[in-house]
Motif scaffolding. Structure first.
Motif, PDB file in Angstrom:
ATOM      1  N   CYS A 259     -81.517 -28.633 -98.796  1.00  0.00           N
ATOM      2  CA  CYS A 259     -82.638 -28.380 -97.875  1.00  0.00           C
ATOM      3  C   CYS A 259     -83.631 -29.613 -97.780  1.00  0.00           C
TER       4      CYS A 259
ATOM      5  N   CYS B   1     -86.867 -29.727 -93.197  1.00  0.00           N
ATOM      6  CA  CYS B   1     -87.032 -29.921 -91.531  1.00  0.00           C
ATOM      7  C   CYS B   1     -87.576 -28.979 -90.626  1.00  0.00           C
ATOM      8  N   THR B   2     -87.664 -27.823 -91.210  1.00  0.00           N
ATOM      9  CA  THR B   2     -88.678 -26.667 -90.502  1.00  0.00           C
ATOM     10  C   THR B   2     -87.959 -26.082 -89.346  1.00  0.00           C
TER      11      THR B   2
ATOM     12  N   CYS C 280     -85.282 -23.961 -89.162  1.00  0.00           N
ATOM     13  CA  CYS C 280     -85.155 -22.543 -89.609  1.00  0.00           C
ATOM     14  C   CYS C 280     -86.339 -21.638 -89.336  1.00  0.00           C
TER      15      CYS C 280
ATOM     16  N   CYS D 288     -79.405 -24.017 -89.621  1.00  0.00           N
ATOM     17  CA  CYS D 288     -79.465 -25.225 -90.342  1.00  0.00           C
ATOM     18  C   CYS D 288     -78.327 -26.123 -90.257  1.00  0.00           C
TER      19      CYS D 288
END
Ligand code: SF4
Ligand code: SF4
Length: 439
Positions: A14, A17-18, A20, A53
């Motif tokens: 992860c 990146c936001t 999702c 994602c």
């Protein structure tokens, strides 16, 4: 703390990146400390975050294929979606034979159980046992969505176990009657999606699932492909018991078509489903049956599949046409027996969006939430790690975030502090000011 979900985060992958957080239909994800955390009691395992994602940081926790070797008698129960994954293959018998060749002793189709479930659901509808319109319970993500966002529609949901569970029950009962000890039997569901993994591991409408393991279509595909490519026609066993009615369940509208309820709506894609359920809730949909599927193109679009869902939809119609041209399928005694298809337990109102169990406190929190929301920029940029400004306001009220998590609010605060510093600098004591002037 343990989780009762199959969708999890791979922390290493992860990048925060936001992407999702905005696509989660239940606002279950927050990015904190650059990692996307899932709030357990909000997740419905729809798999949307797996799909969006790009870093492949969200994954479904399925079983490895090796688990089948823990059992003496290995049974595969494949979802009908599997029949659409292999280029140029129309005959399900080829696919079922390939499953046996990779290590299973027997294969029983979920598609056949779907036909039995369809008949039973029709009886329930005819007897008026649910509120109208009846809502399909085939997609476990949608069942959870109803509990969480549409609890008033709980009486509309068909209280019947899924074809997957029915298939496993039939298989175990049949094999035990044939003299195989139950503990030697391992029943493995070949799944297109994460929601069905959770439904088997943590069932909440019955006590115990007869499914012992869940393997993704992606994982068996890799093993089956070389076998299918090299299979000679004389090697193909006649294993198929289903008809095109059961197989069609994998695509949007398949269940409605099989049940012959012509006044029905079939909807896929979680945003579309939410829109339709809102209409049902507001009595604005004049139909008898609503079939809702979380993934675009139904189970054919599940995140654990290999083929593009639109290509799979095209292939599905070819498979159905081929089956219809064959006419007859294998008859299996096990489907003559009866099993219990009813849920043991009803659904529960799991409205997690409420702010407090105590109504007075909930109202106070709501008032504060709205006050905080008014101060926020209301552009839903997501840089605070919450999907919307409203969600951030809720997190602040619930003690899970601070107003400074909003970069706009933080910038204002920094500017205020800087201005205060300048004005403080101008208020130096006269003695120091005198020394400064002397320099
Ligand atoms: S989409 Fe979500 S899970 Fe994937 S890298 Fe971005 S923040 Fe992490
Ligand atoms: S699986 Fe669905 S509900 Fe759960 S966190 Fe991902 S997007 Fe949200």
């Amino acid at each position: 703390m343990g989780t009762s979900h199959s969708v999890t985060l791979d922390w290493e992958k992860c990048i925060g990146c936001t992407d999702c957080i905005k696509r989660c239909p239940t606002e279950a994800i927050r990015v904190r400390n650059s990692k996307a955390e899932i709030t357990d009691n909000r997740c419905i395992d729809c798999g949307m975050c797996i799909r969006v994602c790009k870093s492949h940081a969200k994954k479904a926790m399925t079983d490895s294929f090796e688990k089948i070797h823990e059992y003496k008698y290995k049974v595969a129960i494949p979802a009908p979606t599997l029949y659409t994954q292999f280029k140029k293959i129309r005959d399900p018998n080829i696919i079922l034979t390939a499953l046996k060749k990779i290590g299973f002793d027997e294969v029983y189709e979920v598609a056949r159980a779907a036909e039995i479930v369809t008949e039973y659901s029709r009886q329930i509808m005819e007897k008026g046992k649910t509120a109208s319109p009846m809502i399909s319970s085939a997609c476990p993500a949608i069942v959870k969505l109803v509990e969480m966002r549409f609890p008033s529609l709980i009486p509309n949901v068909l209280p019947v176990i899924s074809p997957k569970e029915a298939s496993a029950r039939y298989a175990r009962q049949y094999l035990v009657k044939k003299g195989i000890p139950s503990e030697d039997i391992g029943i493995f569901f070949i799944t297109p999606c994460a929601a069905k993994v959770t439904d088997s591991r943590y069932p909440h409408t019955f006590d115990h699932s007869e499914v012992d393991g869940i393997i993704s279509i992606k994982d068996v595909y890799k093993l089956m492909l070389p076998i299918i490519k090299n299979m000679r026609p004389e090697e193909v066993e006649i294993l198929q018991t289903s008809t095109s009615r059961g197989i069609g369940w994998a695509a949007t509208g398949g269940e409605g078509l099989a049940s012959k309820v012509y006044n029905h709506v079939a909807v896929d894609g979680i945003e579309n489903v939410i829109e339709i359920l809102e209409r049902v809730e507001n009595n604005k949909l004049d139909v008898e049956f609503v079939e809702c599927l979380s993934c675009t193109n139904g189970c054919l679009g599940g995140p654990l599949t290999v083929e593009n869902s639109f290509v799979a939809t095209n292939r599905m119609s070819k498979v159905k046409k081929y089956i219809n041209s064959l006419g007859k399928t294998r008859e299996l005694d096990m489907y003559r027996d009866t099993i219990n298809l009813d849920w043991q337990y009803s659904l529960k109102n799991k409205q997690v969006m409420k702010l407090d169990d105590d109504m007075t406190i909930a109202l106070q929190k709501m008032e504060r939430l709205e006050q905080i929301f008014e101060t926020l920029p209301q552009i839903d940029c997501g840089s605070c790690g919450a999907p919307t400004c409203h969600a951030l306001a809720e997190d602040i009220v619930q003690g899970n975030a601070n107003i400074e998590d909003c970069i706009f609010m933080l910038r204002e605060k920094v500017r205020d502090v800087a201005q205060n510093m300048v004005s403080l600098a101008g208020k130096m004591p006269p003695s120091i000011r005198h020394m400064e002037n002397k320099k």
